[in-house]
Design a protein around this motif. Structure first.
Motif, PDB file in Angstrom:
ATOM      1  N   SER A 111       0.908  -1.190  -0.066  1.00  0.00           N
ATOM      2  CA  SER A 111      -0.009  -0.083   0.019  1.00  0.00           C
ATOM      3  C   SER A 111       0.712   1.140   0.199  1.00  0.00           C
ATOM      4  CB  SER A 111      -1.144   0.018   1.252  1.00  0.00           C
ATOM      5  OG  SER A 111      -0.273  -0.035   2.489  1.00  0.00           O
ATOM      6  N   VAL A 112       0.061   2.264  -0.299  1.00  0.00           N
ATOM      7  CA  VAL A 112       0.915   3.690  -0.134  1.00  0.00           C
ATOM      8  C   VAL A 112      -0.166   4.670   0.580  1.00  0.00           C
ATOM      9  CG1 VAL A 112       0.082   4.205  -2.601  1.00  0.00           C
ATOM     10  CG2 VAL A 112       2.108   5.461  -1.577  1.00  0.00           C
ATOM     11  N   LYS A 113       0.555   5.668   1.293  1.00  0.00           N
ATOM     12  CA  LYS A 113      -0.237   6.835   1.734  1.00  0.00           C
ATOM     13  C   LYS A 113       0.132   8.316   1.088  1.00  0.00           C
ATOM     14  CE  LYS A 113      -0.790   4.915   6.315  1.00  0.00           C
ATOM     15  NZ  LYS A 113      -0.736   5.340   7.938  1.00  0.00           N
ATOM     16  N   GLU A 165      -5.060   6.274   2.075  1.00  0.00           N
ATOM     17  CA  GLU A 165      -4.338   5.004   1.983  1.00  0.00           C
ATOM     18  C   GLU A 165      -4.700   3.993   0.742  1.00  0.00           C
ATOM     19  OE1 GLU A 165      -2.506   1.166   4.681  1.00  0.00           O
ATOM     20  OE2 GLU A 165      -3.816   2.784   5.590  1.00  0.00           O
ATOM     21  N   VAL A 166      -3.907   3.701  -0.167  1.00  0.00           N
ATOM     22  CA  VAL A 166      -4.461   2.976  -1.447  1.00  0.00           C
ATOM     23  C   VAL A 166      -3.493   1.887  -1.218  1.00  0.00           C
ATOM     24  CG1 VAL A 166      -4.532   3.176  -3.803  1.00  0.00           C
ATOM     25  CG2 VAL A 166      -4.813   5.344  -2.508  1.00  0.00           C
ATOM     26  N   GLN A 213     -14.422  10.553 -17.536  1.00  0.00           N
ATOM     27  CA  GLN A 213     -14.470  11.521 -16.442  1.00  0.00           C
ATOM     28  C   GLN A 213     -14.072  10.814 -15.016  1.00  0.00           C
ATOM     29  OE1 GLN A 213     -18.642  12.453 -15.924  1.00  0.00           O
ATOM     30  NE2 GLN A 213     -18.113  13.998 -14.241  1.00  0.00           N
ATOM     31  N   SER A 214     -13.470  11.920 -14.279  1.00  0.00           N
ATOM     32  CA  SER A 214     -12.692  11.290 -13.068  1.00  0.00           C
ATOM     33  C   SER A 214     -13.979  10.691 -12.109  1.00  0.00           C
ATOM     34  CB  SER A 214     -12.022  12.310 -12.307  1.00  0.00           C
ATOM     35  OG  SER A 214     -11.024  13.114 -13.102  1.00  0.00           O
ATOM     36  N   LEU A 215     -13.329   9.676 -11.374  1.00  0.00           N
ATOM     37  CA  LEU A 215     -14.261   9.111 -10.345  1.00  0.00           C
ATOM     38  C   LEU A 215     -13.868   9.835  -9.115  1.00  0.00           C
ATOM     39  CD1 LEU A 215     -16.296   6.653  -9.747  1.00  0.00           C
ATOM     40  CD2 LEU A 215     -14.546   5.055  -9.291  1.00  0.00           C
ATOM     41  N   ILE A 216     -15.072  10.259  -8.201  1.00  0.00           N
ATOM     42  CA  ILE A 216     -14.934  10.639  -6.943  1.00  0.00           C
ATOM     43  C   ILE A 216     -15.172   9.772  -6.018  1.00  0.00           C
ATOM     44  CG2 ILE A 216     -16.068  12.447  -5.343  1.00  0.00           C
ATOM     45  CD1 ILE A 216     -16.823  14.059  -7.707  1.00  0.00           C
ATOM     46  N   LEU A 217     -13.854   9.823  -5.071  1.00  0.00           N
ATOM     47  CA  LEU A 217     -14.038   8.736  -4.081  1.00  0.00           C
ATOM     48  C   LEU A 217     -14.736   9.237  -2.899  1.00  0.00           C
ATOM     49  CD1 LEU A 217     -10.254   7.797  -4.412  1.00  0.00           C
ATOM     50  CD2 LEU A 217     -12.140   6.685  -5.378  1.00  0.00           C
ATOM     51  N   PRO A 218     -15.318   7.994  -2.080  1.00  0.00           N
ATOM     52  CA  PRO A 218     -15.801   8.513  -0.698  1.00  0.00           C
ATOM     53  C   PRO A 218     -15.282   9.205   0.112  1.00  0.00           C
ATOM     54  CG  PRO A 218     -15.895   6.249  -0.908  1.00  0.00           C
ATOM     55  CD  PRO A 218     -15.324   6.548  -2.148  1.00  0.00           C
ATOM     56  N   ASN A 219     -13.924   8.935   0.208  1.00  0.00           N
ATOM     57  CA  ASN A 219     -13.199   9.417   1.320  1.00  0.00           C
ATOM     58  C   ASN A 219     -12.911  11.002   1.401  1.00  0.00           C
ATOM     59  OD1 ASN A 219     -10.359  10.034   2.656  1.00  0.00           O
ATOM     60  ND2 ASN A 219     -10.178   7.784   2.855  1.00  0.00           N
ATOM     61  N   VAL A 235      -3.290  18.478  -6.149  1.00  0.00           N
ATOM     62  CA  VAL A 235      -2.319  17.683  -6.031  1.00  0.00           C
ATOM     63  C   VAL A 235      -2.628  16.287  -6.779  1.00  0.00           C
ATOM     64  CG1 VAL A 235      -2.214  16.813  -3.675  1.00  0.00           C
ATOM     65  CG2 VAL A 235      -0.125  17.200  -5.062  1.00  0.00           C
ATOM     66  N   LYS A 236      -1.520  15.708  -7.559  1.00  0.00           N
ATOM     67  CA  LYS A 236      -1.868  14.414  -8.229  1.00  0.00           C
ATOM     68  C   LYS A 236      -0.559  13.501  -7.757  1.00  0.00           C
ATOM     69  CE  LYS A 236      -3.620  16.841 -12.256  1.00  0.00           C
ATOM     70  NZ  LYS A 236      -3.395  17.012 -13.711  1.00  0.00           N
ATOM     71  N   TYR A 237      -1.043  12.125  -7.751  1.00  0.00           N
ATOM     72  CA  TYR A 237      -0.062  11.159  -7.376  1.00  0.00           C
ATOM     73  C   TYR A 237      -0.345   9.967  -8.348  1.00  0.00           C
ATOM     74  CZ  TYR A 237       0.238  13.457  -2.968  1.00  0.00           C
ATOM     75  OH  TYR A 237       0.274  14.400  -1.910  1.00  0.00           O
ATOM     76  N   THR A 238       0.784   9.002  -8.433  1.00  0.00           N
ATOM     77  CA  THR A 238       0.862   7.877  -9.145  1.00  0.00           C
ATOM     78  C   THR A 238       0.928   6.851  -8.477  1.00  0.00           C
ATOM     79  OG1 THR A 238       1.214   9.062 -11.148  1.00  0.00           O
ATOM     80  CG2 THR A 238       1.757   6.525 -11.089  1.00  0.00           C
ATOM     81  N   VAL A 239       0.293   5.767  -8.303  1.00  0.00           N
ATOM     82  CA  VAL A 239       0.517   4.782  -7.340  1.00  0.00           C
ATOM     83  C   VAL A 239       0.853   3.445  -8.295  1.00  0.00           C
ATOM     84  CG1 VAL A 239      -0.538   2.889  -5.894  1.00  0.00           C
ATOM     85  CG2 VAL A 239      -1.282   5.643  -5.521  1.00  0.00           C
TER      86      VAL A 239
END
Length: 291
Positions: free
Chosen positions: A116-118, A154-155, A142-148, A178-182
């Motif tokens: 995982s990654v935070k 944590e992904v 279209q971007s998917l909005i997460l419930p978090n 900000v963007k992140y790549t997991v």
């Protein structure tokens, strides 16, 4: 008659006392009136803020320090340049918030493992002051909005790389994004194997550069401190090289003379003399033939 005179004499002290009372009260009131503006001015100091649009030649009393961030929300110092206590040229008046561009580009996770990654959003304490919107970025969709809606997500790693984006807002006003790549577990292991080799090369190049710079610096310092000795050394070396050249030239000349050969310059001179003698003999023979 006597009573009237007695009454007039009694009123005179009363009139003089009243006059003295009025004269004594007037300076005090004037002093209080003159001191009140100074007290008012000293109770609330006026600080002049100079905007960037104003004339640059005007004396500034307040200036702002650099923002702690290049994007999003941060803090900066407000510095007073006039009227500091203790005769200081500058002093910090307060610390205030500052904001940069909202687009913070691609960020780095705060922690990651093979499973995982935070990844964090952009914010300043207190954390509950802002609202956070997490999105999963899907190419060409279209971007998917997460419930978090927390500041840290944590992904768990998937079978393919996934991009996430967090928007930080305050009162429906976008503060930062900000963007992140997991990456996947296999890609993470590959990146970790490549990274040490690159780090070793960079460290080696850095150490080599430092050693070379230090060596050059010591050489320059040594030459400066021992300039006379270095100068004499090079002069001696130059004279020795000249003497060796002269000795070699002299030795070659002696060897040529011993072998019975004449140097080239002498050969050319002898050939010129012989040609001149032949020409003289030819001219004399022609003159005899004509006679």
């Amino acid at each position: 008659m006597g009573l009237r005179e007695a009454g007039g004499v009694g009123k005179l002290p009363l009139f003089l006392g009243l006059l003295l009372y009025l004269l004594a009260e007037k300076p005090a009131s004037s002093i209080n009136d003159s001191a009140s503006p100074a007290e008012d001015a000293g109770s609330e100091p006026v600080v002049k803020l100079v905007d960037a649009d104003e004339n640059a030649t005007e004396t500034k009393e307040v200036e702002y320090g650099p923002c702690t961030v290049t994007c999003g929300i941060g803090i900066r110092e407000v510095i007073l340049t006039s009227g500091c206590p203790g005769g200081e040229s500058k002093c910090i008046v307060r610390v205030e918030e500052c904001r940069g561009p909202t687009d913070c580009g691609w960020g780095k996770p705060i922690s990651e493992s093979l499973a995982s990654v935070k990844i964090p959003c952009i914010f300043v304490p207190p954390e509950d002051r802002f609202t956070y919107t997490w999105k999963m970025l899907i190419p060409d969709q279209q971007s998917l909005i997460l419930p978090n809606d927390s500041a840290i997500l944590e992904v768990h790693r998937d079978t393919h790389p996934v991009a996430f984006q967090c928007d930080t807002s305050e009162n429906d006003d976008l503060i930062a994004s900000v963007k992140y790549t997991v990456y996947t577990t296999a890609e993470l292991e590959t990146r970790r194997l490549k990274k040490p080799a690159t780090d070793i090369v960079l460290v080696f190049v850095l150490i080599t550069g430092v050693i070379v710079c230090v060596g050059v610096l010591f050489a320059i310092v040594f030459i400066i401190l021992n300039w006379e000795a270095v100068k004499n050394f090079w002069q001696t070396k130059i004279w020795k090289s000249k003497e060796e050249v002269l000795h070699t030239s002299y030795a070659s000349t002696r060897s040529t003379e011993d072998s019975g050969q004449i140097p080239t310059s002498q050969n050319s001179q002898i050939s010129q003399v012989e040609n001149f003698q032949e020409r003289g003999t030819y001219q004399e023979w022609n003159a005899e033939g004509e006679n």
